[in-house]
Design an enzyme around this catalytic site. Structure first.
Site, PDB file in Angstrom:
ATOM      1  N   HIS A 196      41.814 -48.404  96.727  1.00  0.00           N
ATOM      2  CA  HIS A 196      41.703 -48.995  98.059  1.00  0.00           C
ATOM      3  C   HIS A 196      40.235 -49.301  98.312  1.00  0.00           C
ATOM      4  CE1 HIS A 196      42.967 -49.830 102.236  1.00  0.00           C
ATOM      5  NE2 HIS A 196      41.728 -49.452 102.518  1.00  0.00           N
ATOM      6  N   CYS A 197      39.945 -50.540  98.681  1.00  0.00           N
ATOM      7  CA  CYS A 197      38.569 -50.976  98.881  1.00  0.00           C
ATOM      8  C   CYS A 197      38.319 -51.215 100.363  1.00  0.00           C
ATOM      9  CB  CYS A 197      38.289 -52.248  98.079  1.00  0.00           C
ATOM     10  SG  CYS A 197      36.593 -52.858  98.259  1.00  0.00           S
ATOM     11  N   MET A 198      37.428 -50.422 100.941  1.00  0.00           N
ATOM     12  CA  MET A 198      37.125 -50.575 102.362  1.00  0.00           C
ATOM     13  C   MET A 198      36.413 -51.885 102.657  1.00  0.00           C
ATOM     14  SD  MET A 198      33.879 -47.965 102.785  1.00  0.00           S
ATOM     15  CE  MET A 198      33.379 -48.669 104.352  1.00  0.00           C
TER      16      MET A 198
END
Length: 274
Positions: free
Chosen positions: A125-127
């Site tokens: 998951h990439c913020m």
């Protein structure tokens, strides 16, 4: 609904950073180096503008494209379910039950606690894109990192070339501006260059970031028991690359060219290609 992903502080910060780097590269560094009105300046401005456009398109694709979720109708294959009962998960090569969703998740799918759902072929998951990197947008993410690395290095070279011919005598604030920008651009170049190298390694080995860490543990357990471990989804380098970028090399650098992808619910494993 998908456009709401742009309404986050990290995504806004990335867009502001892209705009800042674009502005100082064109209207400060190229202008001071060769001048935007010159042929060399116009050419450099055109090249960097094109790179900036590619970065923006790839970034937008990463944000907007859904990484892929497990359909409610998904039911694991009976034979696969029996095999999973006999083998200790085989490092995600078999369908497994999800403790959070209370349903089965396909091979290579993982539950994201931030998105609160299982994501197909989840990498992480990439913020910074306010989204998961998974089956459908992994190519866009990789291409984004590639373009960002090239753009950062290009801007760094222009900055260094400009600073060599710049006269900073008695202009301390300007010198500090160049030093700060230079440190920032070198940092971005190293960061994106390292990230690019990491994902090139993952693509060549047909792994995700999660599978790499799972593989380290699986290899340690296999070695401890006197066995050899091999990543179940590794086939050949060419097949591994085309499974992500596609069979048409002319479309490898297009972030939205994903017509080669299937449903993301099943993947060939090593013995399938023998």
């Amino acid at each position: 609904m998908k456009c709401q992903r742009f309404l986050s502080i990290p995504v806004s910060a990335v867009l502001l950073l892209m705009g800042f780097v674009y502005y100082i590269t064109l209207f400060v560094f190229i202008e001071d180096w060769v001048g935007l009105q010159s042929s060399a300046g116009s050419l450099n401005a055109l090249i960097f503008s094109f790179l900036g456009f590619l970065c923006l398109v790839s970034f937008s694709a990463c944000v907007l494209i859904d990484p892929g979720h497990v359909p409610p109708s998904y039911v694991p294959d009976v034979e696969q379910s029996r095999a999973s009962d006999q083998e200790p998960n085989n490092n995600g090569a078999q369908p497994r039950p999800c403790d959070k969703c209370f349903t089965y998740k396909p091979p290579r799918a993982h539950h994201c606690r931030i998105c609160r759902r299982c994501v197909l072929r989840m990498d992480h998951h990439c913020m910074w894109i306010n989204n998961c990197v998974g089956y459908w947008n992994y190519k866009a993410f990789f291409v984004l990192v590639l373009y960002a690395a090239i753009s950062s290095i290009y801007s760094t070279v222009v900055l260094i070339s400009c600073s060599f011919q710049k006269d900073f005598s008695g202009r301390v604030p300007l010198k500090m501006f160049y030093v700060i920008c230079g440190a920032g651009m070198i940092g971005l170049s190293v960061t994106f260059g390292t990230l690019l190298g990491w994902h090139v390694y993952l693509i060549i080995h047909n792994m995700t970031t999660i599978e790499y860490h799972e593989g380290v543990r699986a290899a340690w357990l296999a070695e401890k028991s006197g066995q050899n471990y091999r990543h179940p989804f590794y086939r050949s380098v060419y097949q591994n690359i085309t499974s992500v970028l596609g069979p048409n090399m002319l479309k490898w650098l297009c972030p939205t060219a994903v017509s080669h992808l299937k449903d993301g619910l099943a993947f060939p494993i090593s013995h399938d290609s023998l």
